[in-house]
Scaffold this motif. Structure first.
Motif, PDB file in Angstrom:
ATOM      1  N   ALA A  30      19.747  -0.339   6.050  1.00  0.00           N
ATOM      2  CA  ALA A  30      18.393  -0.449   6.631  1.00  0.00           C
ATOM      3  C   ALA A  30      18.453  -2.059   7.193  1.00  0.00           C
ATOM      4  N   GLN A  31      17.644  -2.035   8.338  1.00  0.00           N
ATOM      5  CA  GLN A  31      17.404  -3.583   8.787  1.00  0.00           C
ATOM      6  C   GLN A  31      16.816  -4.596   7.889  1.00  0.00           C
ATOM      7  N   THR A  32      16.948  -5.790   8.236  1.00  0.00           N
ATOM      8  CA  THR A  32      16.520  -6.725   7.504  1.00  0.00           C
ATOM      9  C   THR A  32      14.707  -6.570   7.433  1.00  0.00           C
ATOM     10  N   GLY A  33      14.257  -6.856   6.601  1.00  0.00           N
ATOM     11  CA  GLY A  33      12.770  -6.716   6.249  1.00  0.00           C
ATOM     12  C   GLY A  33      12.092  -5.427   6.329  1.00  0.00           C
ATOM     13  N   THR A  34      13.201  -4.589   5.722  1.00  0.00           N
ATOM     14  CA  THR A  34      12.543  -3.182   5.576  1.00  0.00           C
ATOM     15  C   THR A  34      11.997  -2.904   4.258  1.00  0.00           C
ATOM     16  N   GLY A  35      12.275  -4.033   3.265  1.00  0.00           N
ATOM     17  CA  GLY A  35      11.658  -3.829   1.798  1.00  0.00           C
ATOM     18  C   GLY A  35      12.894  -3.127   1.123  1.00  0.00           C
ATOM     19  N   LYS A  36      14.120  -3.789   1.247  1.00  0.00           N
ATOM     20  CA  LYS A  36      15.322  -3.205   0.444  1.00  0.00           C
ATOM     21  C   LYS A  36      15.070  -3.815  -1.086  1.00  0.00           C
ATOM     22  N   THR A  37      14.821  -4.961  -1.294  1.00  0.00           N
ATOM     23  CA  THR A  37      14.684  -5.550  -2.393  1.00  0.00           C
ATOM     24  C   THR A  37      13.892  -4.547  -3.589  1.00  0.00           C
ATOM     25  N   ALA A  38      12.768  -4.102  -3.144  1.00  0.00           N
ATOM     26  CA  ALA A  38      12.223  -3.187  -3.702  1.00  0.00           C
ATOM     27  C   ALA A  38      12.719  -2.018  -3.957  1.00  0.00           C
ATOM     28  N   ALA A  39      13.513  -1.358  -2.946  1.00  0.00           N
ATOM     29  CA  ALA A  39      14.296  -0.026  -3.042  1.00  0.00           C
ATOM     30  C   ALA A  39      15.312  -0.001  -4.112  1.00  0.00           C
ATOM     31  N   VAL A  95      12.770   2.939   3.668  1.00  0.00           N
ATOM     32  CA  VAL A  95      14.094   2.860   2.731  1.00  0.00           C
ATOM     33  C   VAL A  95      13.766   2.949   1.430  1.00  0.00           C
ATOM     34  N   GLN A  96      12.389   2.395   1.015  1.00  0.00           N
ATOM     35  CA  GLN A  96      11.988   2.799  -0.477  1.00  0.00           C
ATOM     36  C   GLN A  96      11.683   4.331  -0.590  1.00  0.00           C
ATOM     37  N   GLU A  97      10.994   4.951   0.311  1.00  0.00           N
ATOM     38  CA  GLU A  97      10.663   6.170   0.271  1.00  0.00           C
ATOM     39  C   GLU A  97      11.911   7.076   0.005  1.00  0.00           C
ATOM     40  N   LEU A 144      17.193 -16.354  -5.072  1.00  0.00           N
ATOM     41  CA  LEU A 144      16.047 -16.935  -5.265  1.00  0.00           C
ATOM     42  C   LEU A 144      14.985 -16.102  -5.048  1.00  0.00           C
ATOM     43  N   GLN A 145      15.031 -15.614  -3.859  1.00  0.00           N
ATOM     44  CA  GLN A 145      13.937 -14.748  -3.470  1.00  0.00           C
ATOM     45  C   GLN A 145      14.054 -13.549  -4.002  1.00  0.00           C
ATOM     46  N   ILE A 146      15.248 -12.900  -4.388  1.00  0.00           N
ATOM     47  CA  ILE A 146      15.199 -11.584  -5.135  1.00  0.00           C
ATOM     48  C   ILE A 146      14.786 -11.804  -6.461  1.00  0.00           C
ATOM     49  N   ALA A 205       0.695 -12.001   8.237  1.00  0.00           N
ATOM     50  CA  ALA A 205       0.807 -10.827   9.201  1.00  0.00           C
ATOM     51  C   ALA A 205       1.837  -9.734   8.537  1.00  0.00           C
ATOM     52  N   ARG A 206       2.159  -9.802   7.062  1.00  0.00           N
ATOM     53  CA  ARG A 206       2.948  -8.830   6.376  1.00  0.00           C
ATOM     54  C   ARG A 206       2.092  -7.434   6.594  1.00  0.00           C
ATOM     55  N   GLY A 207       0.903  -7.469   6.595  1.00  0.00           N
ATOM     56  CA  GLY A 207       0.087  -6.194   6.616  1.00  0.00           C
ATOM     57  C   GLY A 207      -0.146  -5.766   8.078  1.00  0.00           C
ATOM     58  N   SER A 254      12.707 -14.026  -7.593  1.00  0.00           N
ATOM     59  CA  SER A 254      11.034 -13.988  -7.762  1.00  0.00           C
ATOM     60  C   SER A 254      10.515 -12.847  -7.324  1.00  0.00           C
ATOM     61  N   GLU A 255      11.108 -11.765  -6.585  1.00  0.00           N
ATOM     62  CA  GLU A 255      10.406 -10.758  -6.152  1.00  0.00           C
ATOM     63  C   GLU A 255      10.531  -9.767  -7.450  1.00  0.00           C
ATOM     64  N   LEU A 256      11.805  -9.705  -8.082  1.00  0.00           N
ATOM     65  CA  LEU A 256      11.840  -8.883  -9.292  1.00  0.00           C
ATOM     66  C   LEU A 256      10.885  -9.293 -10.436  1.00  0.00           C
ATOM     67  N   GLU A 287       0.842  -1.304   0.008  1.00  0.00           N
ATOM     68  CA  GLU A 287       0.065   0.029  -0.101  1.00  0.00           C
ATOM     69  C   GLU A 287       0.934   1.328  -0.039  1.00  0.00           C
ATOM     70  N   THR A 288       1.744   1.300   1.052  1.00  0.00           N
ATOM     71  CA  THR A 288       2.544   2.382   1.031  1.00  0.00           C
ATOM     72  C   THR A 288       4.202   1.970   0.756  1.00  0.00           C
ATOM     73  N   PRO A 289       4.807   2.949   0.421  1.00  0.00           N
ATOM     74  CA  PRO A 289       6.407   2.568   0.431  1.00  0.00           C
ATOM     75  C   PRO A 289       7.034   2.508   1.908  1.00  0.00           C
ATOM     76  N   SER A 290       7.890   1.676   1.979  1.00  0.00           N
ATOM     77  CA  SER A 290       8.538   1.815   3.415  1.00  0.00           C
ATOM     78  C   SER A 290       9.476   2.901   3.336  1.00  0.00           C
ATOM     79  N   THR A 338      13.342 -11.944  11.488  1.00  0.00           N
ATOM     80  CA  THR A 338      13.283 -10.491  11.781  1.00  0.00           C
ATOM     81  C   THR A 338      12.109  -9.752  11.365  1.00  0.00           C
ATOM     82  N   HIS A 339      11.384 -10.239  10.125  1.00  0.00           N
ATOM     83  CA  HIS A 339      10.157  -9.823  10.174  1.00  0.00           C
ATOM     84  C   HIS A 339       9.288  -9.757  11.265  1.00  0.00           C
ATOM     85  N   ARG A 340       9.182 -11.244  11.749  1.00  0.00           N
ATOM     86  CA  ARG A 340       8.219 -11.449  12.737  1.00  0.00           C
ATOM     87  C   ARG A 340       8.646 -10.629  14.071  1.00  0.00           C
TER      88      ARG A 340
HETATM   89  P1  ADP Z   1      14.998  -6.617   3.104  1.00  0.00           P
HETATM   90  O1  ADP Z   1      15.596  -6.944   1.743  1.00  0.00           O
HETATM   91  O2  ADP Z   1      15.169  -5.246   3.648  1.00  0.00           O
HETATM   92  O3  ADP Z   1      15.288  -7.336   4.430  1.00  0.00           O
HETATM   93  P2  ADP Z   1      12.683  -7.359   1.601  1.00  0.00           P
HETATM   94  O4  ADP Z   1      13.097  -6.655   0.319  1.00  0.00           O
HETATM   95  O5  ADP Z   1      13.098  -8.932   1.518  1.00  0.00           O
HETATM   96  O6  ADP Z   1      13.385  -6.848   2.965  1.00  0.00           O
HETATM   97  O7  ADP Z   1      11.162  -7.358   2.151  1.00  0.00           O
HETATM   98  C1  ADP Z   1      10.612  -7.933   3.140  1.00  0.00           C
HETATM   99  C2  ADP Z   1       9.284  -8.035   2.606  1.00  0.00           C
HETATM  100  O8  ADP Z   1       8.399  -7.182   2.853  1.00  0.00           O
HETATM  101  C3  ADP Z   1       8.775  -8.815   1.516  1.00  0.00           C
HETATM  102  O9  ADP Z   1       8.222  -9.797   1.677  1.00  0.00           O
HETATM  103  C4  ADP Z   1       8.318  -7.969   0.515  1.00  0.00           C
HETATM  104  O10 ADP Z   1       7.388  -8.354  -0.305  1.00  0.00           O
HETATM  105  C5  ADP Z   1       7.630  -6.927   1.563  1.00  0.00           C
HETATM  106  N1  ADP Z   1       7.480  -5.430   1.244  1.00  0.00           N
HETATM  107  C6  ADP Z   1       8.413  -4.931   0.790  1.00  0.00           C
HETATM  108  N2  ADP Z   1       8.009  -3.683   0.610  1.00  0.00           N
HETATM  109  C7  ADP Z   1       6.936  -3.793   0.908  1.00  0.00           C
HETATM  110  C8  ADP Z   1       5.630  -2.770   1.133  1.00  0.00           C
HETATM  111  N3  ADP Z   1       5.928  -1.198   0.709  1.00  0.00           N
HETATM  112  N4  ADP Z   1       4.636  -2.863   1.550  1.00  0.00           N
HETATM  113  C9  ADP Z   1       4.174  -4.166   1.957  1.00  0.00           C
HETATM  114  N5  ADP Z   1       5.295  -5.027   1.985  1.00  0.00           N
HETATM  115  C10 ADP Z   1       6.313  -4.846   1.410  1.00  0.00           C
END
Ligand code: ADP
Ligand code: MG
Length: 587
Positions: free
Chosen positions: A47-56, A28-30, A85-87, A303-305, A89-91, A23-26, A327-329
């Motif tokens: 940025a710490q793990t689970g903050t959405g760096k892949t998308a950034a 690190v993405q912003e 593999l995770q990256i 739980a992601r949301g 599939s995300e890409l 829904e909204t950028p994290s 870490t996400h948990r």
């Molecule tokens: P990092 O590389 O920082 O450890 P990831 O890029 O693996 O984090 O992202 C962690 C999880 O959060 C992934 O499952 C990803 O799909 C999800 N995610 C990333 N950005 C967002 C966002 N803006 N909103 C909701 N979920 C997100």
């Protein structure tokens, strides 16, 4: 608040983002995306793990490459095959509306020819582990001489794993004027060094503190045997009366099951997982936000949301398959400046995962004991005392007070306190009075068990047998009940007249010895010993008595006198797990 659109992402990307439910950028993405989209620059992003760096880095890279060209334009180096593999599939998901996009994963332990084939088809982006990448470049299977973007993902981990030389080698085959984007959870000296060596005047972005994991979260683990997970969970909840928690399970099924059990046992719990409709999920989340639910049992995906602050405890009912997920948990608690606790219920065999997680989060766990019944009663009583103290009187009650006073007029203040507290005390006391210790002791035991008892299983001699009215099935039941073992954890049960044998897996051997301490059967002390004899072939599960030669000869005589036959009553059975006593629904 920023939206993905305001960061400058294209319609293709926005569509994919909305498909994925972001829904909204994290943060690190912003902070990262607009810079990478607008400038050709090197960048260091912490940025710490689970903050959405892949998308950034993923969104900008996808948006900047030419999909209609088959030249490799982007390279992402990442430390492990899993991440790779995770990256990838995300890409692929982010770029699903980009026609002709080919993202290829390159990692060790899989066929190099297959990977080379995929590259040959024209991969605009390669996601690789350093070892295999170096190898393939060396063999001329990959050409990165035209890349424009290079990501060093989890740079700290790659360096920890000793990939410095490989990275240097790989990058020497890439053009000087590319943009290098380095992502890392921490910034140790080595990372700074790599930044200096491979980057020119990088933009620096830091999200949160430079350390991994929230500073506000403490990590605890509780070691129990696998079948005690649920009772352990209940005790953790009972020992934390104000708990407001997310309980993580591995599968949808377990999530549902645990939530149902909790509800049945009177807790304010609910499940959230992918099999629920959006509407159902909304309802659950609403009850959680308004605190009608104290324990939300969730899968990782669901739980992601969850964006609820004030969560006091994250409970890992089971550890995630991918330890990175931890870490996400744990990041669900300790938010918005509050402190939080992340608890893990582990069995002995999972202990090594705790060590792995510690490496990732760069924090140590403290091992804690599952509280016993007495401790829980105490906690609950003081909790009650304090909530009475803090309660503002509801004056709607005034009208009833005279009558209530009449009913209670004969009691002194001391007596009243005693009675009121007894109400609360009794339900916990009754429930817990015969509850066993759920803690499994130190891992050394397991180690020594392995040493002490050679082989995978341990054979026991026991001085009860068919003359006590026990056929092998009876004995097996009895052992299972007493030691709390599963059906297939007790095996090779062979009953003779005056004694019997059985096997358990080596890690359970100490527990067996412990459980049989002081146990009586038919008014006779039960003797139990580890037998050094190998199991002989017993005809038809011990139907025949093996007098004379055969298994257990060395124990002859220990069987002692038997008592009256058939005196095998339920009452003889030692007490087992406390049951019954349901909790009252909390509010
Ligand atoms: P990092 O590389 O920082 O450890 P990831 O890029 O693996 O984090 O992202 C962690 C999880 O959060 C992934 O499952 C990803 O799909 C999800 N995610 C990333 N950005 C967002 C966002 N803006 N909103 C909701 N979920 C997100
Ligand atoms: Mg990552």
């Amino acid at each position: 608040m920023a939206t993905f659109k305001s960061l400058g992402l294209s319609a293709d990307m926005l569509q994919a983002i909305s498909d994925m439910g972001f829904e909204t950028p994290s943060e690190v993405q912003e902070k990262t995306i607009p810079i990478l989209l607008q400038q050709e620059t090197d960048l260091v992003s912490l940025a710490q793990t689970g903050t959405g760096k892949t998308a950034a880095f993923g969104f900008p890279m996808l948006q900047k490459i030419q999909v209609d060209s088959r030249t490799t334009q982007g390279l992402i180096l990442s430390p492990t095959r899993e991440l790779c593999l995770q990256i990838t599939s995300e890409l692929q998901q982010y770029g699903k509306y980009l026609d002709g996009l080919n993202v290829v994963a390159i990692y060790g332990g899989a066929s190099i020819t297959e990977q080379a084939k995929k590259i040959k088809k024209g991969a605009q982006i390669i996601v690789a582990t350093p070892g295999r990448m170096k190898d393939m470049i060396g063999r001329g299977l990959i050409d990165i001489s035209k890349i424009e973007y290079c990501v060093l993902d989890e740079a700290d981990e790659m360096l920890n794993m000793g990939f410095y030389e490989d990275i240097t080698e790989i990058l020497s085959h890439s053009p000087k004027d590319k943009s290098t984007w380095l992502f890392s959870a921490t910034m140790p000296k080595e990372v700074a060094r790599i930044a200096q060596k491979f980057m020119h005047d990088p933009v620096e972005i830091t999200v949160g503190s430079k350390n991994v994991g929230s500073e506000n979260v403490s990590h605890e683990y509780y070691m129990v045997s696998a079948r005690d997970r649920y009772p352990a969970l209940k005790r953790l909840a009972d020992a934390n009366p104000d708990i407001f928690s997310v309980v993580f399970c591995r599968t949808k099924r377990d999530t549902q099951k645990v939530a149902e059990k909790l509800i049945e046992d009177g807790y304010n719990a609910a499940a959230i997982h992918g099999d629920l409709s959006q509407n159902q999920r909304d309802i659950v989340m609403k009850s959680f936000r308004t605190r009608q639910i104290q324990m939300l049992v969730a899968t990782d995906v669901a739980a992601r949301g969850i964006d609820v602050d004030d969560i006091t405890h994250v409970i890992n009912y089971q550890l995630p398959d991918e330890i990175e997920t931890y870490t996400h948990r744990s990041g669900r608690t300790g938010r918005a400046g509050k402190t939080g606790v992340s608890m893990v219920i582990v069995s002995k065999s999972e202990l090594r995962k705790i060590k792995q997680i510690e490496k990732i989060i760069q924090k140590t766990f403290s091992q804690k004991q599952i509280p016993n019944g007495e401790e829980i009663c105490e906690i609950q009583l003081f909790h009650l005392a304090n909530s009475i103290k803090d309660t503002d009187v509801n004056h709607a009650i005034d009208a009833y007070i005279p009558q209530i006073e009449t009913v209670l007029k004969d009691f002194s203040k001391e007596e009243l306190i005693r009675k009121v507290f007894t109400v609360e005390f009794s339900r916990f006391h009754n429930y817990y009075k015969s509850a066993k210790d759920l803690n499994v002791t130190a891992s050394q035991k397991e180690v020594s068990a392995g040493k002490q008892y050679s082989g995978n299983s341990v054979r026991f001699f026991i001085n009860v047998g068919r003359k006590d009215g026990l056929e092998w099935m009876d004995l097996k039941d009895l052992i299972r009940e007493l030691v709390q073992l599963e059906k297939d954890e007790v095996f090779h049960v062979d009953t003779m007249d005056a004694f019997s044998f059985f096997n358990v897996d080596a890690p359970h051997a100490d527990k067996v010895l412990e459980a049989f301490k002081g146990v009586q059967f038919n008014n006779r002390k039960v003797e139990l010993e580890i037998s050094n004899e190998k199991r002989k072939k017993f005809g038809g599960k011990g139907k025949k008595s093996h007098r004379g030669k055969g298994g257990g000869k060395s124990h002859r005589g220990k069987g002692g006198q038997r008592s009256a036959k058939g005196n095998h009553r339920k009452g003889n059975r030692p007490e087992t797990k406390g049951t019954g006593g349901k909790r009252r629904r909390r509010r």
